[in-house]
Design an enzyme around this catalytic site. Sequence first.
Site, short mmCIF file in Angstrom:
data_model
loop_
_atom_site.label_atom_id
_atom_site.label_comp_id
_atom_site.label_asym_id
_atom_site.label_seq_id
_atom_site.Cartn_x
_atom_site.Cartn_y
_atom_site.Cartn_z
N HIS A 21 0.83 -1.21 0.00
CA HIS A 21 0.00 0.00 0.00
C HIS A 21 0.86 1.26 0.00
O HIS A 21 0.53 2.22 -0.67
CB HIS A 21 -0.95 0.01 1.20
N ASP A 124 -5.43 5.99 2.97
CA ASP A 124 -5.71 4.60 2.61
C ASP A 124 -7.10 4.19 3.07
O ASP A 124 -7.61 4.66 4.09
CB ASP A 124 -4.65 3.70 3.26
#
Length: 475
Positions: A21, A124
Amino acid sequence: METKSHKQLHIFFFPYMVQGHFIPLINIARLFASRGVKSTLIATPLNAPLFSKAIQSSKKLGIDVDILVIKFPTEEVGLPQGCENANLVTTLEMNEKFIKATLLLQPQIEQILDKHRPHCLVADTFFPWATDVAAKFGIPRIIFHGMGFFALCASRSVALYEPHAKLSSDSEVFTIPNFPVEIKLTRSQMPNVPKQSAEITNLIKEARESGEKSYGSIVNSFYELEPAFADHYRTVFGRKAWHIGPVSSVNKAADDEASLDRHECLNWLSSKKPNSVVYICFGSMTNFIDSQLQEIAAGLEASGQEFIWVVKREKNDKEEWLPEGFEERMEGKGLIIRGWAPQVPILEHQAIGAFVTHCGWNSILEGASAGVPMITWPVSAEQFYNEKLVTVVLKTGVAVGAKQWGTFLDVMTEASVKREAIEKAVNQVMVSEEAEGMRGRARVLREMAKRAVEEGGSSFTDLTSLIQELGSLGA
């Protein structure tokens, strides 16, 4: 490129603490910075050096990204000191504590937004609370999911209609409802709720709800790769989204220079014929047991193909995961890399003819951008969806035959994919009659990926319109 507002646009980027990520989000921050946006990354002490290493290379090109360090509350939740990255989590109990720790980051993010008042927060998806925090300061929160449009649409359809709920067995096939193409899956390939803790199930539910309220999503993809699904996500699901990828191409010159200096595998590849080497890598999270690694080794040897295999194992005297005498027999034909390998330069090397991948989105995108056909071996997360994009929609790869979804913490008791299946899939992509067709389609994707990020390309244009939109909100 300057925005319309008089004041320089300032965006904060807050990645989840796991390689898959944060690497794309670092690249996204660099991408915005290269277009004149003031970009600041939020990192924890242990991850900050990893961030700054990536950012150093862009400084030479005049692209500057700031890093702001916050404390990660390991002690508060009972995690060992320094456990600030999901890659270091080894048990379900640690994973639950890690998620609790990420929830405790909220007050620090509030203080940062209050102090700096940026124009936007890109956070995120695993920080569902970020939408409300941004709203408190009157700024838009944009989500970074870490996956492509195909998987976003598939997971959304499955969550809405639950087509797998009424099946009589795990091996029964269902079709994803209300979807642009016909995709068939089994229940055993779906994320398994009983295997996931209440914390994870709850986090996913909250992430979905917070997504509904957020300003929109940034997607590391390019329109030409999955046009029907980009359209579906925006029109049928009515979600705002901007495709700005592949972001691994940002500042590649600087990154390549850094990685080429330190990896002998690229010299080894240069001694090989074009399209003659299979590259095998399962990302930063997948851990196979010894017996599965032995099946991979035996399948590779039986295929007769040359290979580079990246394995997360230390070199030691007694390596029980390798068949007896394997490395000696493979001398000059196969190269085993223990630990890290420069994946993008490897994939882009002309000697690479196939990529055996766990179907993590970053790897799928890197494989597509390099024009390499794939052998798909999904393990967890949304990887079984990504496999279908490659094998059914793009037709640039074949499935090795993985049937069982698992969490990254599952301990397998036996090898799930046998050597015969591995040998067959490798030869299908490397030397079968359909290999040339796959290679041709993969090469077309490579050209599309390159064009998408150039001036006037689909991703370049989407990024421009997002920067302008945020500029006019901030004005």
